[in-house]
Design a protein around this motif. Structure first.
Motif, PDB file in Angstrom:
ATOM      1  N   THR A 144       0.835  -1.198   0.000  1.00  0.00           N
ATOM      2  CA  THR A 144       0.000   0.000   0.000  1.00  0.00           C
ATOM      3  C   THR A 144       0.869   1.246   0.000  1.00  0.00           C
ATOM      4  N   TRP A 145       1.913   1.232   0.796  1.00  0.00           N
ATOM      5  CA  TRP A 145       2.839   2.365   0.838  1.00  0.00           C
ATOM      6  C   TRP A 145       3.512   2.569  -0.528  1.00  0.00           C
ATOM      7  N   SER A 148       1.284   4.360  -2.815  1.00  0.00           N
ATOM      8  CA  SER A 148       0.780   5.674  -2.416  1.00  0.00           C
ATOM      9  C   SER A 148       1.447   6.784  -3.216  1.00  0.00           C
TER      10      SER A 148
END
Length: 157
Positions: A144-145, A148
């Motif tokens: 997810t990071w 981002s």
């Protein structure tokens, strides 16, 4: 061209280190209330460096755990930055899938190699489940990071 790839890998590696540290934080927060044990890095330190009981090395164990998580994140970030995708959507989906598999692979490495061969220990089934789910949390957080945006502010379109 090589310089562009090198920059992309360096950028991915740095983002991965940050993501690995964030992911390690969330994994540690997930597992602490249900596992109530120091990461195996404290056992490793006690067995191979400091001697004595792992409980004597909570700070060292956590520091090593975060260094390991940051390094693992950096390796993932550098590796995924080398991949080409057909679209932004494919990149997002593949990165999440790969990061989950990566987190679980790290978990298997931990249970099969670190615990079994380096520490001569075995996790009980309930502890192993928590250990694996914690690494799934690590992988999903890291992915997810990596997906981002690097900007702050309004994120809803």
């Amino acid at each position: 061209m090589a310089t562009s790839i090198g920059r992309r890998v360096l950028h991915g590696g740095v983002r991965g280190v940050v993501g690995g540290l964030i992911a390690t934080t969330l994994m540690t927060l997930y597992r602490f209330p249900v596992f109530r044990a120091l990461p195996p890095t404290a056992d490793f330190w006690a067995k191979y460096v400091g001697g004595g009981d792992p409980e004597a090395y909570p700070g060292t164990g956590l520091l090593l755990h975060f260094l390991y998580g940051g390094a693992a994140g950096g390796l993932f970030g550098a590796g995924v930055s080398l991949l080409e995708f057909r679209s932004e959507r494919h990149r997002h989906l593949a990165t999440i899938g790969l990061s989950l598999v990566y987190g679980l692979a790290l978990s298997v490495l931990g249970t099969r190699f670190i615990f079994r061969y380096l520490l001569d220990e075995e996790l009980e089934p309930a502890e192993a489940l928590t250990f694996h789910v914690g690494h799934a949390v690590f992988g999903l957080t890291l992915g997810t990071w990596m997906n981002s945006k690097e900007r702050s502010g309004e994120v809803y379109e």
